[in-house]
Design a protein around this motif. Sequence first.
Motif, mmCIF file in Angstrom:
data_model
loop_
_atom_site.group_PDB
_atom_site.id
_atom_site.type_symbol
_atom_site.label_atom_id
_atom_site.label_comp_id
_atom_site.label_asym_id
_atom_site.label_seq_id
_atom_site.Cartn_x
_atom_site.Cartn_y
_atom_site.Cartn_z
ATOM 1 N N ALA A 7 45.912 38.670 40.774
ATOM 2 C CA ALA A 7 45.102 37.472 40.966
ATOM 3 C C ALA A 7 44.434 37.046 39.665
ATOM 4 N N LEU A 8 44.004 38.011 38.861
ATOM 5 C CA LEU A 8 43.304 37.688 37.622
ATOM 6 C C LEU A 8 44.237 37.164 36.545
ATOM 7 N N TYR A 9 45.430 37.771 36.427
ATOM 8 C CA TYR A 9 46.268 37.514 35.257
ATOM 9 C C TYR A 9 47.618 36.890 35.568
ATOM 10 N N GLY A 10 47.930 36.614 36.850
ATOM 11 C CA GLY A 10 49.204 36.001 37.185
ATOM 12 C C GLY A 10 50.371 36.887 36.801
ATOM 13 N N ASP A 11 51.417 36.303 36.261
ATOM 14 C CA ASP A 11 52.626 37.053 35.910
ATOM 15 C C ASP A 11 52.561 37.555 34.469
ATOM 16 N N SER A 12 51.512 38.230 34.143
ATOM 17 C CA SER A 12 51.333 38.723 32.779
ATOM 18 C C SER A 12 52.290 39.875 32.501
ATOM 19 N N GLY A 95 31.189 34.235 36.928
ATOM 20 C CA GLY A 95 31.009 33.616 38.241
ATOM 21 C C GLY A 95 32.099 32.615 38.561
ATOM 22 N N ILE A 96 32.509 31.819 37.570
ATOM 23 C CA ILE A 96 33.600 30.855 37.779
ATOM 24 C C ILE A 96 34.881 31.587 38.155
ATOM 25 N N LEU A 97 35.181 32.664 37.439
ATOM 26 C CA LEU A 97 36.390 33.425 37.705
ATOM 27 C C LEU A 97 36.326 34.109 39.073
ATOM 28 N N LEU A 98 35.188 34.698 39.376
ATOM 29 C CA LEU A 98 35.047 35.423 40.636
ATOM 30 C C LEU A 98 35.204 34.488 41.832
ATOM 31 N N LYS A 99 34.602 33.322 41.746
ATOM 32 C CA LYS A 99 34.677 32.362 42.851
ATOM 33 C C LYS A 99 36.111 31.906 43.104
ATOM 34 N N SER A 100 36.944 31.974 42.076
ATOM 35 C CA SER A 100 38.312 31.479 42.200
ATOM 36 C C SER A 100 39.291 32.522 42.741
ATOM 37 N N LEU A 101 38.862 33.783 42.876
ATOM 38 C CA LEU A 101 39.816 34.845 43.202
ATOM 39 C C LEU A 101 40.616 34.608 44.489
ATOM 40 N N MET A 167 35.192 45.180 36.070
ATOM 41 C CA MET A 167 34.030 44.339 36.363
ATOM 42 C C MET A 167 34.205 43.580 37.673
ATOM 43 N N SER A 168 35.413 43.070 37.904
ATOM 44 C CA SER A 168 35.676 42.358 39.158
ATOM 45 C C SER A 168 35.499 43.286 40.353
ATOM 46 N N SER A 169 36.051 44.494 40.250
ATOM 47 C CA SER A 169 35.904 45.468 41.334
ATOM 48 C C SER A 169 34.445 45.860 41.530
ATOM 49 N N LEU A 170 33.719 45.950 40.437
ATOM 50 C CA LEU A 170 32.329 46.370 40.473
ATOM 51 C C LEU A 170 31.429 45.326 41.126
ATOM 52 N N HIS A 171 31.667 44.050 40.823
ATOM 53 C CA HIS A 171 30.705 43.016 41.198
ATOM 54 C C HIS A 171 31.086 42.178 42.423
ATOM 55 N N GLN A 172 32.367 41.932 42.637
ATOM 56 C CA GLN A 172 32.751 40.922 43.624
ATOM 57 C C GLN A 172 32.144 41.178 45.003
ATOM 58 N N LYS A 363 27.548 29.186 56.728
ATOM 59 C CA LYS A 363 28.697 29.725 57.454
ATOM 60 C C LYS A 363 29.608 30.499 56.503
ATOM 61 N N PRO A 364 30.322 31.479 57.025
ATOM 62 C CA PRO A 364 31.285 32.207 56.181
ATOM 63 C C PRO A 364 32.485 31.336 55.845
ATOM 64 N N SER A 365 33.023 31.541 54.675
ATOM 65 C CA SER A 365 34.198 30.780 54.253
ATOM 66 C C SER A 365 35.476 31.396 54.824
ATOM 67 N N PRO A 366 36.421 30.555 55.279
ATOM 68 C CA PRO A 366 37.705 31.106 55.705
ATOM 69 C C PRO A 366 38.525 31.632 54.534
ATOM 70 N N HIS A 367 38.137 31.259 53.319
ATOM 71 C CA HIS A 367 38.831 31.720 52.111
ATOM 72 C C HIS A 367 38.009 32.853 51.497
ATOM 73 N N SER A 368 38.147 34.032 52.048
ATOM 74 C CA SER A 368 37.362 35.178 51.607
ATOM 75 C C SER A 368 38.291 36.321 51.219
ATOM 76 N N LEU A 369 37.792 37.160 50.340
ATOM 77 C CA LEU A 369 38.590 38.276 49.831
ATOM 78 C C LEU A 369 37.704 39.505 49.725
ATOM 79 N N GLY A 370 38.016 40.543 50.491
ATOM 80 C CA GLY A 370 37.252 41.783 50.422
ATOM 81 C C GLY A 370 35.997 41.757 51.269
ATOM 82 N N THR A 371 35.161 40.775 50.999
ATOM 83 C CA THR A 371 33.954 40.539 51.781
ATOM 84 C C THR A 371 33.843 39.048 52.068
#
Length: 388
Positions: A7-12, A95-101, A167-172, A363-371
Amino acid sequence: MRVISKALYGDSPLHAKIYDAFAHRIFPVLDRRLSKRTLGDLAPPFAQLVFDRLKLFSGRPQVSLMRSLTEPLYVGANGMLFGSRFPQDTYEDFGILLKSLPKRLCRRPFWSFPSSRARDRLLQRISDYLQGASSATDDKLVATFTPLFKEHNIPITAAASSILTLMSSLHQNTFNVVFWLFTWLLADPAALAAVRSEIEKAIREGFGSFQTFIAEANPDKLDSPSFALLNSAVLETMRLASVHSGLRFAAGDFDIKDGEKTIPILKGQYVVLDPRGAHLDENVYPNCDKFVVDRFVESEYRGDLAATAGNPYFPLGAGKHICKGRFLVLYEIKVLTIIYLSLFDITPIGRGEGSSLTWKPPKPSPHSLGTIHPTADVLVRLRPRPVL
């Protein structure tokens, strides 16, 4: 971890190196340094860093609840783990990156340019941070990570990506959990008052003053019956906010017990795990869809996670794949909550003083990941409180 990396790096082309660095170099270090026994060695600067950043929100007519909770966490956790050189002015890009995951994971087209630019700026700052590493002057985990990267010839781009994945795993999930903890407490004034009363008593009797708490807030002192209700509130929030799932491959034949039934699993089959279904089982958790602040308070306190034993409880994983940072997460959220509720009275904008009937959490978002992700932020007024 592969999913987050994708999700972070695509087809890197660096996927293999990023995963290898994370799974075989970073994870073993985290397993040792974030254990309950050794977490206290890292913890000392955390409370002071959170306090210093949170004070900056005082005096404003209104503030973002999300930002006033998560920016101090970001600064505190990064400073605790990565040391004083870590670039703390990266919160907005993160925050911009995290919101986009969630969208990045689903590969929704044409929308990702701002988050990709934020990611690239983050990677450049982390690369500069790693390139300036010195075993003679560095502190915290970076002093362990950088020799590993050099020893195994991991390129700086893969090393920076590994740190960003960490960092993503730590904070998201922590960011979302602490946001829901506060919104659900704000929607239940009696629960909020009870948690605050416990905190005031614990600081007065266990530390003597708020300033002493800031100086001595280590994980062992917070894993205490003095904070039993706060601990329960955190566990209950995690139960309600978790939306992750799991997939396991059966390496051999075995049986799963489901009450009176037995479900045979054959070698080679995949088993899909649905923790949220278990967390919302009315037979296990009465009023399962409600936030019950004292659900995990025991008659005799036995430790952070002891109250969940014997029930299906998977916000932090389970078995060999249990979250490496589970004790860190509990510590972070408790410290932030204690400091925040000690410093401020909080009123959501749009709610009358003392009334819970005219304000509800988003309200909770239908587009959620992990939490669960919220559909909207909450604006609040912060009124300074006298502290011990």
